[in-house]
Design a protein around this motif. Structure first.
Motif, short mmCIF file in Angstrom:
data_model
loop_
_atom_site.label_atom_id
_atom_site.label_comp_id
_atom_site.label_asym_id
_atom_site.label_seq_id
_atom_site.Cartn_x
_atom_site.Cartn_y
_atom_site.Cartn_z
N ILE A 213 -8.10 -2.85 6.29
CA ILE A 213 -7.07 -2.25 7.15
C ILE A 213 -7.78 -1.47 8.25
O ILE A 213 -8.37 -0.43 7.99
CB ILE A 213 -6.17 -1.28 6.35
CG1 ILE A 213 -5.60 -1.98 5.11
CG2 ILE A 213 -5.05 -0.74 7.23
CD1 ILE A 213 -4.93 -1.02 4.13
N ILE B 137 0.85 -1.20 0.00
CA ILE B 137 0.00 0.00 0.00
C ILE B 137 0.88 1.25 0.00
O ILE B 137 1.97 1.23 0.52
CB ILE B 137 -0.98 -0.02 1.19
CG1 ILE B 137 -1.89 1.18 1.21
CG2 ILE B 137 -0.23 -0.14 2.51
CD1 ILE B 137 -3.03 1.07 2.15
N VAL C 164 -0.05 -5.09 6.07
CA VAL C 164 -0.72 -3.89 6.61
C VAL C 164 -0.89 -3.96 8.12
O VAL C 164 -1.25 -2.96 8.75
CB VAL C 164 -2.12 -3.66 5.95
CG1 VAL C 164 -1.96 -3.38 4.46
CG2 VAL C 164 -3.06 -4.81 6.19
N GLU D 249 -2.07 -1.25 11.04
CA GLU D 249 -3.31 -1.47 11.80
C GLU D 249 -3.06 -1.39 13.30
O GLU D 249 -3.82 -0.76 14.03
CB GLU D 249 -3.90 -2.84 11.47
CG GLU D 249 -4.40 -2.97 10.05
CD GLU D 249 -5.11 -4.29 9.84
OE1 GLU D 249 -4.41 -5.32 9.70
OE2 GLU D 249 -6.35 -4.33 9.84
N SER E 200 1.04 -10.17 -1.39
CA SER E 200 0.97 -10.13 0.07
C SER E 200 0.86 -11.52 0.65
O SER E 200 0.21 -12.38 0.07
CB SER E 200 -0.24 -9.32 0.51
OG SER E 200 0.00 -7.97 0.29
N PHE F 164 3.33 4.62 3.58
CA PHE F 164 2.66 4.26 2.32
C PHE F 164 3.68 4.40 1.20
O PHE F 164 4.30 5.45 1.06
CB PHE F 164 1.46 5.17 2.07
CG PHE F 164 0.45 5.13 3.17
CD1 PHE F 164 -0.43 4.06 3.27
CD2 PHE F 164 0.39 6.13 4.12
CE1 PHE F 164 -1.36 4.00 4.31
CE2 PHE F 164 -0.52 6.08 5.16
CZ PHE F 164 -1.40 5.02 5.25
#
Lengths: 105, 420
Positions: B334, A105, B162, B166, B296, B196
């Protein structure tokens, strides 16, 4: 996308200076990127890293992480920081004409 | 009789087993090998520290997750002898296979970073990738009154990339709701060059850390922890003092993969990015977190890959070439704190974009944007996981990533437009 003159060729780079098309990379381009990013001259140790990064990325589709580089290129972690100051993962990728190491991301 | 053997009964292995038990011809046996009694629902590990979920509700007996016709061997694997097509268990017991699936996941290895497992482990240094770690963090947070909280990813790749964001967002929200936010300095420390790294996500979400007064230390490769001084140190000698360190340690594949010579330097197995067949062994499939693929390490990926593996297994059994293709598809909620979450959907080639998912216009889940809907979606997914995904039932989302509903900034993109 900005276009820069490297070693007599027009090379397209993104806003952060990474090559848009990895196939436009040449050893002369690597020298030019290195000089522009605080590396005086690319020595044999630099080239060990660059060669490994390019070969590995061609197979994996993504630039290698630091552990992968240090385990497979014959250049240890400490030396990676000397060769590619500050962020060796990012700078080695840039000099090797590869995209920036990214998360999802 | 032919033997189909699956190593690992987590999300990927269990899903493949439950899909295949209905499809394998009757002259095939189906075995799954996993030493653990319980199945852990890993997405809930980030909720336990903030008492948004109980440990008891995150596990279920493995027995109930494996359907009829699957033989479960509850033993640890010592090694795979890929030349002899045998899995070797403790006591040198050998389980022969004709086709093998390796789905033994990725595991934290705090011992790779000197100091992490020292005297401060689970006192002021915590992981949240294990049930014990998550519970220990919960107990410490209950008593925590303030100080420097550092969230550090030691190196990539990690499972659920992620999750570090989180846990940071949830912690920020937790401290605020507890009324101690002003006493906490929260720092997000990453080996990447920012929280990011994809341009469109960075543009859409880049301000969120600033807005919440979360500091970012980027391009930071942790080398050790000075336990006495409670300082995290990097290879380029940047020291970060902490009162509480939430670490995401180095991740590696299962130990037997190193023993078997099947993995790379992190014991992840070189795998064909589309067919999911191991690079060096054409009767071994690899999926889930165990692969070396540049997508991922996430449950959604395991699910999309399971469908591809099962299709390709059936092609091989029928004597056909493996035609099914994995495209790197992943999607992840997320959690962003305060009862909201974001959602991303992407693949090998397409970075996360804004828009709605899974249906155009109606969504209902907004992409790359905080919303209560997404948080509810994440919670609802628990039910989907146990009752549809794990049993191998169809789930109404496309296997391949679709551009429908997604919006490139400045332009609406559809599959039809892309095809033209």
């Amino acid at each position: 996308m900005p276009v820069v003159e490297y070693a007599g060729s027009s090379i397209e780079v993104n806003d952060e200076g990474f090559l848009v098309d990895s196939s436009q990379w040449t050893p002369e381009v690597a020298e030019a990127i290195a000089t522009g990013n605080g590396i005086d001259e690319l020595n044999d140790q630099h080239w060990k890293v660059i060669t490994f990064c390019r070969e590995d990325a061609a197979k994996q589709g993504t630039p290698p992480g630091l552990r992968r580089i240090s385990k497979n290129s014959g250049v240890n972690m400490k030396e990676l920081y000397q060769l590619f100051p500050k962020g060796p993962g990012k700078l080695a990728a840039m000099v090797s004409g590869l995209p920036k190491p990214q998360g999802c991301i | 009789m032919k033997n189909f053997v699956i190593l690992g009964a987590g999300t990927a292995g269990t899903t493949v087993a439950n899909m295949l038990r209905r499809k394998l011809p009757s002259d095939w046996s189906l075995k799954i090998i996993d030493p653990d009694t319980d199945h852990l629902f890993q997405p809930d590990l980030i909720f336990i520290p903030f008492e948004m979920q109980t440990p008891e509700k995150t596990i279920r007996p493995r027995k109930g997750t494996l359907g009829k016709g699957i033989e479960w061997i509850q033993r640890p694997v010592q090694r795979v002898d890929a030349d002899k097509n045998q899995v070797i268990l403790d006591g040198d017991e050998r389980v022969p296979y004709d086709l093998l699936v390796i789905a033994t996941g990725s595991h934290i290895r705090p011992e790779e970073t000197p100091g992490l497992l020292g005297d401060e482990w689970q006192k002021s240094i915590f992981d949240f990738y294990t049930l014990e770690g998550s519970v220990a963090l919960r107990d410490a947070l209950k008593k925590f009154e303030g100080g420097r909280v550092v969230v550090n990813t030691v190196e990539m790749p990690i499972k659920c990339p992620v999750a570090p964001l989180e846990i940071t967002f949830l912690a920020e929200s937790f401290f605020t709701e507890k009324g101690i936010r002003d006493n906490v300095e929260l720092t997000y420390v990453t080996p990447l060059d920012g929280a990011f790294t994809k341009p469109i996500a960075a543009k859409a979400l880049g301000g969120i850390l600033d807005d919440r007064d979360i500091k970012v230390e980027a391009e930071y490769n942790a080398s050790e922890v000075d336990v006495d001084r409670k300082v995290l140190r990097s290879y380029d000698e940047r020291d970060i003092p902490f009162d509480m360190l939430i670490t995401i340690p180095t991740h590696m594949g299962a130990g037997f993969i190193e023993e078997s010579g099947l993995g790379d330097e992190l014991a992840f197995i070189p795998t064909h990015r589309h067919s999911l067949i191991a690079d060096n062994h054409d009767n071994i499939f690899v999926l889930g977190d165990a692969t070396d693929l540049p997508t991922s390490k996430a449950g959604s990926v395991a699910h999309f890959q399971a469908e591809v593996v099962v299709d390709n297994v059936m092609h091989l059994i029928k004597g056909e070439s493996p035609k099914a293709v994995f495209d790197g598809h992943a999607n992840c909620f997320i959690e962003s704190g305060y009862g909201r979450a974001m959602l991303i959907d992407f693949n090998y080639d397409q970075e996360p974009l804004p828009g709605v998912y899974p249906l155009p216009t109606v969504g209902p889940f907004p992409l790359l944007k905080e919303s209560r809907f997404n948080h509810w979606g994440k919670l609802m997914f628990r039910h989907v996981y146990w009752h549809a995904l794990l049993p191998g039932h169809p789930i109404p989302v496309p296997n391949h990533m679709s551009m429908v509903g997604k919006k490139r900034p400045g332009k609406l993109t559809t599959d039809a437009e892309l095809a033209s």
